[in-house]
Enzyme design. Sequence first.
Site, PDB file in Angstrom:
ATOM      1  N   TYR A  98      12.165  -0.784  -7.420  1.00 36.64           N
ATOM      2  CA  TYR A  98      11.777  -1.619  -6.277  1.00 36.64           C
ATOM      3  C   TYR A  98      12.491  -2.969  -6.390  1.00 36.64           C
ATOM      4  CZ  TYR A  98       7.954   1.813  -6.095  1.00 36.64           C
ATOM      5  OH  TYR A  98       7.216   2.973  -6.058  1.00 36.64           O
TER       6      TYR A  98
ATOM      7  N   HIS B   5       9.607   8.568 -12.442  1.00 38.05           N
ATOM      8  CA  HIS B   5       9.576   8.355 -10.981  1.00 38.05           C
ATOM      9  C   HIS B   5       9.846   9.660 -10.224  1.00 38.05           C
ATOM     10  CE1 HIS B   5      10.189   4.746  -8.063  1.00 38.05           C
ATOM     11  NE2 HIS B   5       9.573   5.725  -7.451  1.00 38.05           N
TER      12      HIS B   5
HETATM   13  N1  LIG Z   1       6.075   7.110  -6.561  1.00 40.41           N
HETATM   14  C1  LIG Z   1       6.767   6.967  -5.464  1.00 40.41           C
HETATM   15  O1  LIG Z   1       7.794   7.622  -5.273  1.00 40.41           O
HETATM   16  C2  LIG Z   1       6.314   6.004  -4.415  1.00 40.41           C
HETATM   17  C3  LIG Z   1       6.856   6.063  -3.109  1.00 40.41           C
HETATM   18  C4  LIG Z   1       6.389   5.164  -2.155  1.00 40.41           C
HETATM   19  C5  LIG Z   1       5.415   4.233  -2.496  1.00 40.41           C
HETATM   20  N2  LIG Z   1       4.932   4.175  -3.771  1.00 40.41           N
HETATM   21  C6  LIG Z   1       3.887   3.201  -4.153  1.00 40.41           C
HETATM   22  O2  LIG Z   1       2.815   3.278  -3.216  1.00 40.41           O
HETATM   23  C7  LIG Z   1       2.534   1.987  -2.712  1.00 40.41           C
HETATM   24  C8  LIG Z   1       2.017   2.042  -1.285  1.00 40.41           C
HETATM   25  O3  LIG Z   1       2.871   2.804  -0.472  1.00 40.41           O
HETATM   26  P1  LIG Z   1       3.631   2.267   0.826  1.00 40.41           P
HETATM   27  O4  LIG Z   1       3.852   0.808   0.732  1.00 40.41           O
HETATM   28  O5  LIG Z   1       4.780   3.196   1.024  1.00 40.41           O
HETATM   29  O6  LIG Z   1       2.656   2.609   2.024  1.00 40.41           O
HETATM   30  P2  LIG Z   1       1.143   2.324   2.443  1.00 40.41           P
HETATM   31  O7  LIG Z   1       0.404   1.600   1.407  1.00 40.41           O
HETATM   32  O8  LIG Z   1       0.642   3.628   2.926  1.00 40.41           O
HETATM   33  O9  LIG Z   1       1.361   1.386   3.722  1.00 40.41           O
HETATM   34  C9  LIG Z   1       1.875   0.096   3.607  1.00 40.41           C
HETATM   35  C10 LIG Z   1       2.051  -0.436   5.010  1.00 40.41           C
HETATM   36  O10 LIG Z   1       0.795  -0.527   5.661  1.00 40.41           O
HETATM   37  C11 LIG Z   1       0.577  -1.827   6.171  1.00 40.41           C
HETATM   38  N3  LIG Z   1      -0.856  -2.109   5.940  1.00 40.41           N
HETATM   39  C12 LIG Z   1      -1.519  -2.104   4.755  1.00 40.41           C
HETATM   40  N4  LIG Z   1      -2.844  -2.329   4.953  1.00 40.41           N
HETATM   41  C13 LIG Z   1      -3.018  -2.449   6.287  1.00 40.41           C
HETATM   42  C14 LIG Z   1      -4.136  -2.682   7.117  1.00 40.41           C
HETATM   43  N5  LIG Z   1      -5.356  -2.799   6.622  1.00 40.41           N
HETATM   44  N6  LIG Z   1      -3.954  -2.774   8.460  1.00 40.41           N
HETATM   45  C15 LIG Z   1      -2.707  -2.657   8.998  1.00 40.41           C
HETATM   46  N7  LIG Z   1      -1.610  -2.415   8.266  1.00 40.41           N
HETATM   47  C16 LIG Z   1      -1.753  -2.319   6.914  1.00 40.41           C
HETATM   48  C17 LIG Z   1       1.511  -2.726   5.412  1.00 40.41           C
HETATM   49  O11 LIG Z   1       1.988  -3.765   6.242  1.00 40.41           O
HETATM   50  P3  LIG Z   1       1.771  -5.327   5.887  1.00 40.41           P
HETATM   51  O12 LIG Z   1       2.489  -5.595   4.626  1.00 40.41           O
HETATM   52  O13 LIG Z   1       2.376  -5.992   7.080  1.00 40.41           O
HETATM   53  O14 LIG Z   1       0.292  -5.486   5.783  1.00 40.41           O
HETATM   54  C18 LIG Z   1       2.674  -1.800   5.090  1.00 40.41           C
HETATM   55  O15 LIG Z   1       3.582  -1.756   6.180  1.00 40.41           O
HETATM   56  C19 LIG Z   1       3.858   1.231  -2.849  1.00 40.41           C
HETATM   57  O16 LIG Z   1       3.657  -0.151  -2.876  1.00 40.41           O
HETATM   58  C20 LIG Z   1       4.387   1.767  -4.169  1.00 40.41           C
HETATM   59  O17 LIG Z   1       3.792   1.043  -5.231  1.00 40.41           O
HETATM   60  C21 LIG Z   1       5.363   5.057  -4.722  1.00 40.41           C
END
Ligand SMILES: NC(=O)c1ccc[n+]([C@@H]2O[C@H](COP(=O)([O-])OP(=O)(O)OC[C@H]3O[C@@H](n4cnc5c(N)ncnc54)[C@H](OP(=O)(O)O)[C@@H]3O)[C@@H](O)[C@H]2O)c1
Length: 325
Positions: free
Chosen positions: A57, A123
Amino acid sequence: MQKRKLGNTGLEVSALGFGCMGLNFLDGKGLNKKDAITLLRNAVERGVTFFDTAEAYGPYTNEELVGEGLQPYRKDVVIATKFGCKDASPAIGLDSRPETIRAVTEASLKRLKTDYIDLLYQHRVDPNVPIEDVAGTVKDLIQEGKVKYFGLSEASSTTIRKAHSIQPVSALQSEYSLFWREPENEIIPTLEELGIGFVPFSPLGKGFLTGIINKKLEAVDRRNVIPRFTEENIKANLVLVEALSEIAQQKNISTSQLALAWLLAQKPWIAPIPGTTKLHRLEENISSTDIILSTDDLAKIDTTVNGITLVGDRYPDFLEKQIDR
Ligand SMILES: NC(=O)c1ccc[n+]([C@@H]2O[C@H](COP(=O)([O-])OP(=O)(O)OC[C@H]3O[C@@H](n4cnc5c(N)ncnc54)[C@H](OP(=O)(O)O)[C@@H]3O)[C@@H](O)[C@H]2O)c1
């Protein structure tokens, strides 16, 4: 906040973790360092003890933010990071050779400003390195005190079993949400059988389930490479968000809270890691840990979701090829 145990190896985390990736690496509009650090500390003050990052990241800069942000609370939090991408970039390829795992771990320790990593994930499974060698390398790092617990991400049941036989796996981190339910078929039963915790990533469907995405994404947004996020697929898939938001409204909660409470209700050993850049959303998400969905609510959500066919793949070809099958 309530705590949850991930697996049978003693790892305990807040029921809801914090996915740190989006702080500076998702929609192209990440926070500046000062604001990111403030948000991380706000999360700790509100009971979050589980933070997820990766060398990929940024690359690297997300770990640096997490290291600096959490330094005053180091002993009270669980920091998870990941190795396994070639040159820290999934677009370049995978690299889980033992010497790379060691080098990445040392570099992550420095960036995280710590002398141990609580949870170290591979990962993505590297088809060129036997998983037994990967598990063996992490086992050595655990014995050396540099790592506490071992995790995998997007690994198949076969790989999980092989790895677990060498070094007990504490947690699997894979995508799971009302936007992507594939782990229910084989992965969740395997984790249950082996006593391994589950950390759903993208628990809000990368933002889609929250209702904030209803039109073409901006050009800087990293989600543009994902087929589910093309303009026409966003439009077609909105039917899911509309249906969920109707159920959420009847319960006086937000659609995001419904999505997180649904995940938490699936198993007591699940700890989702939603990401946000906004304090009010962090608080909204944390509140989902107090929401109890009844059997009727869960059945209604099931029927609703099962009646909707989503369109668009969850990954472009080059990332789909890296998924272990
Ligand atoms: N292992 C892997 O391969 C892998 C892949 C992807 C992700 N990850 C991990 O999973 C974590 C989360 O995944 P993600 O960031 O892909 O997706 P997510 O948590 O499903 O969604 C994040 C998005 O949702 C918005 N959001 C969050 N809370 C909200 C709410 N209450 N109301 C409205 N919008 C909201 C955020 O926007 P704002 O910032 O504008 O609030 C952001 O755009 C990552 O940070 C990472 O650590 C791991």
